[in-house]
Design an enzyme around this catalytic site. Sequence first.
Site, short mmCIF file in Angstrom:
data_model
loop_
_atom_site.label_atom_id
_atom_site.label_comp_id
_atom_site.label_asym_id
_atom_site.label_seq_id
_atom_site.Cartn_x
_atom_site.Cartn_y
_atom_site.Cartn_z
CE LYS A 1 4.51 3.73 11.74
NZ LYS A 1 4.47 3.41 10.46
C1 LIG Z 1 4.61 2.03 9.20
C2 LIG Z 1 5.69 2.12 8.32
C3 LIG Z 1 5.30 2.08 6.86
C4 LIG Z 1 3.83 1.61 6.26
O1 LIG Z 1 2.95 2.62 6.85
P1 LIG Z 1 1.29 2.17 6.76
O2 LIG Z 1 0.67 3.47 6.86
O3 LIG Z 1 0.87 1.00 7.92
O4 LIG Z 1 1.11 1.47 5.54
C5 LIG Z 1 6.34 2.06 5.95
N1 LIG Z 1 7.60 2.20 6.28
C6 LIG Z 1 7.85 2.50 7.50
C7 LIG Z 1 9.37 2.88 7.76
C8 LIG Z 1 7.00 2.52 8.63
O5 LIG Z 1 7.27 2.53 9.65
#
Ligand SMILES: *Cc1c(COP(=O)(O)O)cnc(C)c1O
Length: 384
Positions: free
Chosen positions: A188
């Site tokens: 991210k």
């Molecule tokens: C990555 C992601 C999540 C989950 O994130 P984590 O921190 O890995 O639990 C939820 N929603 C979306 C749209 C994502 O891309």
Amino acid sequence: MIPYGRQSISAADVAAVTEVLQSDWLTQGPAVERFESCVAAYCGVPHAVAVNSATSALHIACLALGLGPGDTLWTSPNTFVASANCARYCGASVDFVDIDPRTYNMSVERLAEKLAQAAAAGKLPKVVIPVHFAGQSCDMAGIDALAKQYGFKVIEDASHAIGGRYRGEPVGNCRYSDLTVFSFHPVKIVTTAEGGMVLTRSAELNERLVRLRSHGITRDPSLMHGASQGPWYYEQIELGFNYRMTDLQAALGASQMTRLDEFVARRHELVRRYDDALRELPVTLPWQHPDSYSAFHLYVIKVPQRPGKGRREVFEALRARGILVNVHYIPVHTQPYYRELGFREGDFPQAEAYYAEAITLPLYYSLTYEEQDQVIKAVKEVVR
Ligand SMILES: *Cc1c(COP(=O)(O)O)cnc(C)c1O
């Protein structure tokens, strides 16, 4: 090998984590509070609750809004499974709203239609989770207007979108929602290795989130059922979890936040180079709504379905050239778990049509122009 996404860790990030390692606190402590204040200030929102993942953040966001058995949550089929699973953790049902073919975000027209039908059937959702796909904000003003008309709550899944803006204001300010969730997974925009955060304007929701993060325990005498039995005393007044973020992670996050604008600006620079280089190819490039300044978590192109030259062939040819392209997302309703709940292929045709053609190209802060040129050259060779 060029991955589709990766973190950027600076010497300052390493120093910030090392400093915590040598301090008195390792798990949730002063660094978590600093990180929360820093994200809250960036977004212009009074409350932020750091947790160990965006998945946990979505779970306690749903619980804080009172989602439970008998309730329904709607989200986009074009998302990571976590956006839907949070409802199932609470014992609620899930349904989806098809996407807009230009932004790949939840379509407000489809949402309005589906709400009108649901109202007639007496089956309105309690919570709707729009997902800011690839970092581009959904039409939040449109969703907010429907939320007020039909009385549902809104959680923005902004896992892709920290650093992005909507109508000139930071995503996360909760102007058009009850709660906003960020993810700090390494692919991210900003990372804490694993981590997430829930933001809100509501002091009441904030208090609930803080409690759910840590076992449902309170030390606030005004919330206790009995009199305090001494300075050690606490009460568990509901069922919570251990979803705490560590101070190590929070120190990394706070240090990363100082580069957030730089991260997003670099992504925009790389997006402009992709747009210029790929414009003449028979592929669809990401479309940007004028209301949105995307955080550009992902750069997705659509490769039209042609015999022997479709998405699958292009994907495999790029992988063979060391370009680790990816696909975001397999429509959630087509996952076996959701098929078992009654969903079928064909239920959300726009999300399925999008999925049949989508490929995510590498895009991250530390991607060099040389590496990007390698990707561009490979895409041109493979697509033509
Ligand atoms: C990555 C992601 C999540 C989950 O994130 P984590 O921190 O890995 O639990 C939820 N929603 C979306 C749209 C994502 O891309």
